[in-house]
Scaffold this motif. Sequence first.
Motif, mmCIF file in Angstrom:
data_model
loop_
_atom_site.group_PDB
_atom_site.id
_atom_site.type_symbol
_atom_site.label_atom_id
_atom_site.label_comp_id
_atom_site.label_asym_id
_atom_site.label_seq_id
_atom_site.Cartn_x
_atom_site.Cartn_y
_atom_site.Cartn_z
ATOM 1 N N SER A 1 1.211 4.706 -7.920
ATOM 2 C CA SER A 1 2.072 5.043 -6.782
ATOM 3 C C SER A 1 2.377 3.885 -5.839
ATOM 4 O O SER A 1 3.021 4.088 -4.819
ATOM 5 N N THR A 2 1.927 2.674 -6.141
ATOM 6 C CA THR A 2 2.274 1.523 -5.303
ATOM 7 C C THR A 2 2.761 0.396 -6.211
ATOM 8 O O THR A 2 2.716 0.520 -7.426
ATOM 9 N N VAL B 1 -9.916 -3.954 1.193
ATOM 10 C CA VAL B 1 -8.702 -3.196 1.473
ATOM 11 C C VAL B 1 -8.474 -2.001 0.556
ATOM 12 O O VAL B 1 -7.837 -1.034 0.949
ATOM 13 N N TYR B 2 -8.947 -2.061 -0.692
ATOM 14 C CA TYR B 2 -8.711 -0.925 -1.584
ATOM 15 C C TYR B 2 -9.963 -0.103 -1.830
ATOM 16 O O TYR B 2 -9.888 1.044 -2.230
ATOM 17 N N GLY B 3 -11.101 -0.753 -1.702
ATOM 18 C CA GLY B 3 -12.347 -0.227 -2.248
ATOM 19 C C GLY B 3 -12.711 1.145 -1.729
ATOM 20 O O GLY B 3 -12.494 1.453 -0.571
ATOM 21 N N HIS B 4 -13.299 1.950 -2.593
ATOM 22 C CA HIS B 4 -13.835 3.261 -2.252
ATOM 23 C C HIS B 4 -12.732 4.209 -1.796
ATOM 24 O O HIS B 4 -12.984 5.190 -1.115
ATOM 25 N N GLY B 5 -11.511 3.894 -2.187
ATOM 26 C CA GLY B 5 -10.393 4.784 -1.917
ATOM 27 C C GLY B 5 -9.875 5.334 -3.228
ATOM 28 O O GLY B 5 -10.669 5.740 -4.080
ATOM 29 N N PRO B 6 -8.557 5.328 -3.412
ATOM 30 C CA PRO B 6 -7.978 5.851 -4.650
ATOM 31 C C PRO B 6 -8.426 5.017 -5.855
ATOM 32 O O PRO B 6 -8.805 3.863 -5.716
ATOM 33 N N ASP C 1 -4.656 5.588 -9.946
ATOM 34 C CA ASP C 1 -3.809 6.276 -8.959
ATOM 35 C C ASP C 1 -3.029 5.257 -8.141
ATOM 36 O O ASP C 1 -1.852 5.447 -7.827
ATOM 37 N N PHE C 2 -3.708 4.184 -7.781
ATOM 38 C CA PHE C 2 -3.074 3.180 -6.924
ATOM 39 C C PHE C 2 -1.938 2.478 -7.660
ATOM 40 O O PHE C 2 -0.864 2.270 -7.097
ATOM 41 N N PHE D 1 0.817 -1.218 0.000
ATOM 42 C CA PHE D 1 0.000 0.000 0.000
ATOM 43 C C PHE D 1 0.844 1.258 0.000
ATOM 44 O O PHE D 1 0.348 2.337 0.256
ATOM 45 N N TRP D 2 2.138 1.110 -0.241
ATOM 46 C CA TRP D 2 2.987 2.248 0.050
ATOM 47 C C TRP D 2 3.800 2.684 -1.137
ATOM 48 O O TRP D 2 4.245 1.883 -1.929
ATOM 49 N N PRO D 3 4.025 4.013 -1.206
ATOM 50 C CA PRO D 3 4.884 4.508 -2.269
ATOM 51 C C PRO D 3 6.328 4.017 -2.089
ATOM 52 O O PRO D 3 6.758 3.689 -0.979
ATOM 53 N N ALA D 4 7.036 3.987 -3.202
ATOM 54 C CA ALA D 4 8.412 3.502 -3.208
ATOM 55 C C ALA D 4 9.277 4.218 -2.177
ATOM 56 O O ALA D 4 10.113 3.593 -1.513
#
Lengths: 375, 202
Positions: free
Chosen positions: A274-275, A261-266, A270-271, A203-206
């Motif tokens: 950046s991940t 875990v991802y839903g209704h977010g970015p 986008d996801f 879930f995290w950027p590099a």
Amino acid sequence: MQFGIFTVGDVTTDPTTGHTPTEAERIRATVAIARKAEEAGLDVFATGEHHNPPFVPSSPTTLLAYIAAQTKRIILSTSTTLITTNDPVKIAEDFSVLQHLSGGRTDIMLGRGNTGPVYPWFGQDIRDAIPLTVEHYGLLRRLWREETVDWEGKLRTSLQGFTLAPRPLDDVPPFVWHASIRTPEVAELAAYFGDGFFANHIFWPASHTRSMVELYRRRFAHYGHGTPEQAIVGLGGQVFMRRNSQDAVSEFRPYFDNAPVYGHGPSLEDFTASTPLTVGSPAEVIEKTLSFRDYVGDYQRQLFLMDHAGLPLRTVLEQLELLGEEVVPVLRKEFAVGRPADVPAAPTHASLLRARRSDSTPQSTGNDQENPEPR
Amino acid sequence: MKLTIITGGLREPSSTRLLADRLLTAVTSELEEAGETVEPSFVELRPLGHPIMNAMLTGFTGEELETAFKTVADADGLIVVTPAFNASFSGLFKSFFDVLPERILWDMPVLIGATGGTERHTLVLEHALRPMFSYLHAIVSPRAVYAATSDFGSQTGYALAGRIDAAAADFARLLRGCGPRARRDAAEEDVAAMQQLLGGIA
């Protein structure tokens, strides 16, 4: 370098069909997925540990032992085993048995777990999470390494003259990975003991993963286990592939948009930007996975999350075929290019056994082949 | 001296941003008179609306939000201004501080401000903003500035200017008293605490 998959064991409704698997279906699907992972030529299958619905893997060593009986080569691990709420004596026992049953095809990934309610279910207090991690792990190490243990701590009853039964296979404890999403303390713990550090990256950027791995490598060297480049690093990741990139995106989108875990977010776009998530063709997966090395250096283990968000079993098995046939062979070849000779491979039972023998009297019992058969 | 200005205005142009600019100008001139140089940076919350909500719902912090967090963490002081909604700060403003990593605001000098339709909401500064920043262990400047729509009219503009100047004088003195802020590195602090624990079992 090792490649494999890690499952969370979520029971999620397939948003395209409305089908929700039963717990039995999900558990049996997990076994089929593990068998397929071996058949596809992957090196590792790892399962999470959860104690609440909608998750099914509450007893990882039971599951892994059953898979061990049906496989020959693949390494069986956890992702993660809760070092805070499980008793370290029980962890030591369970994993010793699993080692014996699987012929040493066992390692363990430790984590704290992050849902508050699970602590009281096992008689613990979440406010002690970090001290529990340190104390329990300190004890676990001793149980695996010392014949007779006298131990006294603050958070568990003391032990007098305790001997672990069975002892670890060949007196070689399972290799330990410490997993963390965002906790620098875990990187420090792994570095202190010279254990592996698994950055669950998904879930995290590099930039975040880079700084966590840098911290671990720096501290690994500080504690005298080798150079920073020799530290043992694993990464998570997740992919969804179809031969044609657009097909992958349109097929995966409803799963992404509705996943717990991802839903209704970015957005999916986008996801992925950046991940580590890659949704596209095998070539795109290869390209993105190779780019992880740019920010963590040469590393030892790459695990992919493949069977989540309500994807049907059939689709997951197709994904594993693509991973095994088209992605991993190229990754093995490309990751080997330019890899310095003194960067170690991920430790296995066989390599740890060899190291142990070269430390003591060199002798062969003939069972230190790379991929031991179950005995 | 690095000042970060956080503004929660939702419209363009925004009276919240206008108040923030006037506070910055006043604080800057106070500091420059005292021989300090000011390096301002802005964190506008409106364009971060979606990233803030993503961070809330899925724990996913994108690059733009990380950049904003870093801008806040690097500051020697903050000027924060929110519109007043329903007798409190706006939800977006609160949400930004809800997802801001812990400890960033510890011992951070903060000048608080708010805008609103009528002066009857003035106390929002004292009953909403000040307690939140105290909770976050910031050092909240004693005088805060509330600007109502009427304050921006020509008749009463003078009174607002006086309040801005007085608040800026307080805050500039506070900033100078505090001096450059020691940058906290939460990761290093956590690691140091872990070393102590590990020392206990080695």
